[in-house]
Design an enzyme around this catalytic site. Structure first.
Site, PDB file in Angstrom:
ATOM      1  N   TYR A 141       5.048   2.729  -5.946  1.00 23.09           N
ATOM      2  CA  TYR A 141       4.128   2.061  -5.038  1.00 23.09           C
ATOM      3  C   TYR A 141       4.858   1.461  -3.833  1.00 23.09           C
ATOM      4  O   TYR A 141       4.500   1.730  -2.672  1.00 23.09           O
ATOM      5  CB  TYR A 141       3.342   0.940  -5.744  1.00 23.09           C
ATOM      6  CG  TYR A 141       2.685   0.056  -4.721  1.00 23.09           C
ATOM      7  CD1 TYR A 141       1.511   0.457  -4.111  1.00 23.09           C
ATOM      8  CD2 TYR A 141       3.299  -1.116  -4.266  1.00 23.09           C
ATOM      9  CE1 TYR A 141       0.938  -0.291  -3.094  1.00 23.09           C
ATOM     10  CE2 TYR A 141       2.744  -1.870  -3.254  1.00 23.09           C
ATOM     11  CZ  TYR A 141       1.571  -1.454  -2.681  1.00 23.09           C
ATOM     12  OH  TYR A 141       1.024  -2.185  -1.667  1.00 23.09           O
ATOM     13  N   CYS A 156     -20.515   7.865  -2.800  1.00 23.35           N
ATOM     14  CA  CYS A 156     -19.754   7.200  -3.865  1.00 23.35           C
ATOM     15  C   CYS A 156     -20.451   7.431  -5.202  1.00 23.35           C
ATOM     16  O   CYS A 156     -21.555   6.931  -5.444  1.00 23.35           O
ATOM     17  CB  CYS A 156     -19.625   5.702  -3.595  1.00 23.35           C
ATOM     18  SG  CYS A 156     -18.788   4.814  -4.931  1.00 23.35           S
ATOM     19  N   GLN A 172       1.341  -7.663  -8.240  1.00 31.71           N
ATOM     20  CA  GLN A 172       0.616  -8.425  -9.256  1.00 31.71           C
ATOM     21  C   GLN A 172       0.341  -9.855  -8.825  1.00 31.71           C
ATOM     22  O   GLN A 172       0.230 -10.763  -9.653  1.00 31.71           O
ATOM     23  CB  GLN A 172       1.405  -8.425 -10.580  1.00 31.71           C
ATOM     24  CG  GLN A 172       1.559  -7.053 -11.182  1.00 31.71           C
ATOM     25  CD  GLN A 172       0.239  -6.487 -11.635  1.00 31.71           C
ATOM     26  OE1 GLN A 172      -0.338  -6.934 -12.603  1.00 31.71           O
ATOM     27  NE2 GLN A 172      -0.270  -5.505 -10.903  1.00 31.71           N
ATOM     28  N   TRP A 205       2.064 -10.524   7.415  1.00 31.60           N
ATOM     29  CA  TRP A 205       2.915  -9.335   7.396  1.00 31.60           C
ATOM     30  C   TRP A 205       2.290  -8.180   8.177  1.00 31.60           C
ATOM     31  O   TRP A 205       2.893  -7.129   8.286  1.00 31.60           O
ATOM     32  CB  TRP A 205       3.215  -8.901   5.970  1.00 31.60           C
ATOM     33  CG  TRP A 205       2.025  -8.910   5.073  1.00 31.60           C
ATOM     34  CD1 TRP A 205       1.138  -7.905   4.864  1.00 31.60           C
ATOM     35  CD2 TRP A 205       1.583 -10.006   4.260  1.00 31.60           C
ATOM     36  NE1 TRP A 205       0.176  -8.288   3.975  1.00 31.60           N
ATOM     37  CE2 TRP A 205       0.411  -9.575   3.582  1.00 31.60           C
ATOM     38  CE3 TRP A 205       2.057 -11.305   4.032  1.00 31.60           C
ATOM     39  CZ2 TRP A 205      -0.278 -10.406   2.696  1.00 31.60           C
ATOM     40  CZ3 TRP A 205       1.356 -12.119   3.149  1.00 31.60           C
ATOM     41  CH2 TRP A 205       0.213 -11.668   2.496  1.00 31.60           C
ATOM     42  N   CYS A 240     -14.745  -3.432  -2.564  1.00 33.46           N
ATOM     43  CA  CYS A 240     -14.795  -2.732  -3.850  1.00 33.46           C
ATOM     44  C   CYS A 240     -14.041  -3.551  -4.893  1.00 33.46           C
ATOM     45  O   CYS A 240     -13.093  -3.085  -5.513  1.00 33.46           O
ATOM     46  CB  CYS A 240     -14.198  -1.331  -3.703  1.00 33.46           C
ATOM     47  SG  CYS A 240     -14.574  -0.214  -5.062  1.00 33.46           S
ATOM     48  N   LEU A 255       6.183 -18.531  -8.066  1.00 35.93           N
ATOM     49  CA  LEU A 255       5.516 -17.268  -7.752  1.00 35.93           C
ATOM     50  C   LEU A 255       5.467 -16.335  -8.963  1.00 35.93           C
ATOM     51  O   LEU A 255       4.616 -15.447  -9.037  1.00 35.93           O
ATOM     52  CB  LEU A 255       6.240 -16.586  -6.587  1.00 35.93           C
ATOM     53  CG  LEU A 255       5.487 -15.513  -5.797  1.00 35.93           C
ATOM     54  CD1 LEU A 255       4.139 -16.015  -5.311  1.00 35.93           C
ATOM     55  CD2 LEU A 255       6.329 -15.039  -4.612  1.00 35.93           C
ATOM     56  N   GLY A 256       6.383 -16.530  -9.907  1.00 37.96           N
ATOM     57  CA  GLY A 256       6.362 -15.724 -11.120  1.00 37.96           C
ATOM     58  C   GLY A 256       7.079 -14.397 -10.992  1.00 37.96           C
ATOM     59  O   GLY A 256       7.500 -14.006  -9.907  1.00 37.96           O
ATOM     60  N   GLU A 264       5.474  -6.647   0.351  1.00 42.13           N
ATOM     61  CA  GLU A 264       5.045  -5.767  -0.735  1.00 42.13           C
ATOM     62  C   GLU A 264       5.609  -6.215  -2.078  1.00 42.13           C
ATOM     63  O   GLU A 264       4.960  -6.088  -3.114  1.00 42.13           O
ATOM     64  CB  GLU A 264       5.448  -4.322  -0.447  1.00 42.13           C
ATOM     65  CG  GLU A 264       4.726  -3.698   0.735  1.00 42.13           C
ATOM     66  CD  GLU A 264       3.214  -3.669   0.552  1.00 42.13           C
ATOM     67  OE1 GLU A 264       2.745  -3.778  -0.585  1.00 42.13           O
ATOM     68  OE2 GLU A 264       2.514  -3.534   1.571  1.00 42.13           O
ATOM     69  N   ASP A 293      -2.190   1.315  -5.887  1.00 42.51           N
ATOM     70  CA  ASP A 293      -2.112   0.008  -6.541  1.00 42.51           C
ATOM     71  C   ASP A 293      -3.436  -0.240  -7.252  1.00 42.51           C
ATOM     72  O   ASP A 293      -4.261   0.674  -7.362  1.00 42.51           O
ATOM     73  CB  ASP A 293      -1.811  -1.080  -5.495  1.00 42.51           C
ATOM     74  CG  ASP A 293      -3.010  -1.310  -4.582  1.00 42.51           C
ATOM     75  OD1 ASP A 293      -3.851  -0.392  -4.474  1.00 42.51           O
ATOM     76  OD2 ASP A 293      -3.118  -2.393  -3.987  1.00 42.51           O
ATOM     77  N   CYS A 310     -21.363  -3.191  -2.572  1.00 48.04           N
ATOM     78  CA  CYS A 310     -21.640  -1.796  -2.203  1.00 48.04           C
ATOM     79  C   CYS A 310     -22.504  -1.681  -0.949  1.00 48.04           C
ATOM     80  O   CYS A 310     -22.383  -0.714  -0.193  1.00 48.04           O
ATOM     81  CB  CYS A 310     -22.312  -1.074  -3.365  1.00 48.04           C
ATOM     82  SG  CYS A 310     -21.260  -0.930  -4.839  1.00 48.04           S
TER      83      CYS A 310
END
Length: 352
Positions: free
Chosen positions: A126, A209, A48, A30, A193, A86-87, A43, A144, A200
């Site tokens: 979102y 940070c 999730q 995408w 992250c 996919l749920g 998106e 998100d 890190c």
DNA sequence: AAGCCGGGGTA
DNA sequence: TACCCAGGCTT
């Protein structure tokens, strides 16, 4: 409340994010298009759901529904079939319905203004921000799970509210390349992250940070304990006739909405199952041999489904009730219907 | 604000 | 096993 990031700090974070993203971005399907329909689809699928899971679904879906019009004019069953496995199936039903609305109310062009976007089913804060920034290059923030984690660690404040997170994301996205900035934030959260054992040492935001400085970046953001899934039992029946199997469509709302299943009832009582089948279809039956049990764990439900054979006993005494849809299906029809993972397990059981 | 809504990758 | 994922909707 004053903003948490000074302007120089903001600019520094922006610059480091954009530079890092330019050399570290993954090549995802995408990211090869600015087509708002494709951005929207990606998106929605990514809600999730992990990137690696989405990729093959995204490709297949676009082969079948290459543009918004083809989706809007499609059969909902076919859309759900593409979504199978996919749920969170309301995503597919909402996407299809929203495509119809865009075709009817916006000439088939995905709207770019927040009011129109936000009024479409399945597009929340979102997804609206993602479409506006990535497809239309507007400085609209996204928060998100990734962005939340990155910002929570960057600031390392115990009680960082959602309101403040959106405010911060809004300050960061203001400026050049809002599309790249938002994707950089998410990409950083997805690849560097990460929730556990964050990298890190390779992070472009390491300097400054607060989370890394504490030595325990994993403590941010604070996570709420999730209650374990509640154990429930249900009883389903395999009813065959001339090589075909009786399947019923679940209600559009609720768990596995719109998907097909064998006749089932909560609990463990064969009498309840037989009565429910008669209520919904007019078919008389009696419970036969037990076929076994299938266990399936949802996010908040641990289901054990006991499966028994049903034998025809008596004809239709009344018409099918309400919106109940029932079909006698051969293997070809079954392959065309959207089924949950749970039901695939059941059909495996029934074949033996 | 909290619960519901799937499925799977990962440690 | 337990966590958590490019969230949205409903109450």
């Amino acid at each position: 409340m004053p903003p948490r990031l000074s302007r120089p700090r903001r600019e520094s974070v922006r610059r480091r994010l954009l530079e890092w993203y330019g050399k570290s971005r993954r090549d995802l399907p995408w990211r090869r298009s600015d087509d708002p329909y494709r951005i929207w689809l990606s998106e929605t699928m990514l809600q999730q759901t992990r990137v690696e899971t989405v990729v093959p679904y995204y490709r297949r879906f676009l082969e079948r529904f290459p543009d918004l019009r083809s989706l809007a004019l499609a059969d909902e069953q076919d859309v759900l079939k593409q979504w199978e496995g996919l749920g969170y199936y309301s995503r597919a039903r909402n996407l299809k319905r929203a495509a119809e609305m865009v075709l009817r109310d916006h000439g088939g062009r995905v709207p770019s203004d927040p009011e129109a976007l936000g009024s479409l089913p399945g597009i929340g804060r979102y997804t609206s921000g993602a479409i506006r920034s990535i497809a239309f290059k507007q400085p609209a923030p996204v928060v998100d799970g990734n962005v939340k984690r990155v910002l929570a660690r960057l600031l390392a404040e115990p009680g960082l509210s959602e309101t403040r997170l959106w405010e911060l994301a809004g300050q960061l996205v203001e400026g050049e390349h809002p599309d790249l900035l938002n994707q950089a934030l998410m990409e950083l959260g997805a690849t560097v992250c990460v929730p556990r054992n964050p990298l890190c040492s390779t992070c472009p935001l390491r300097r400054g940070c607060a989370g890394a400085a504490t030595g325990r970046p994993e403590d941010f953001p604070a996570r709420a304990p999730r209650p374990p899934p509640r154990a429930v039992r249900a009883l389903g029946g395999i009813l065959r006739s001339r090589g075909r199997l009786l399947l019923m469509r679940r209600p559009s709302r609720g768990l596995l909405g719109g998907l097909w299943e064998i006749p089932s009832v909560p609990g463990d009582d064969p009498g309840t199952l037989v009565e429910a089948l008669r209520e919904r279809t007019g078919l008389g039956s009696r419970a036969g041999a037990a076929l076994g049990e299938v266990r399936h764990v949802f996010t908040h439900r641990d289901l054990t489904l006991r499966v028994v054979e049903l034998e025809r006993d008596g004809g239709r005494k009344r018409a099918p009730a309400g919106d109940a849809e029932a079909l006698w299906c051969g293997s070809a029809e079954i392959a065309r219907l959207p089924l949950s993972r749970l039901m695939h397990k059941v059909l495996e059981l029934a074949e033996r």
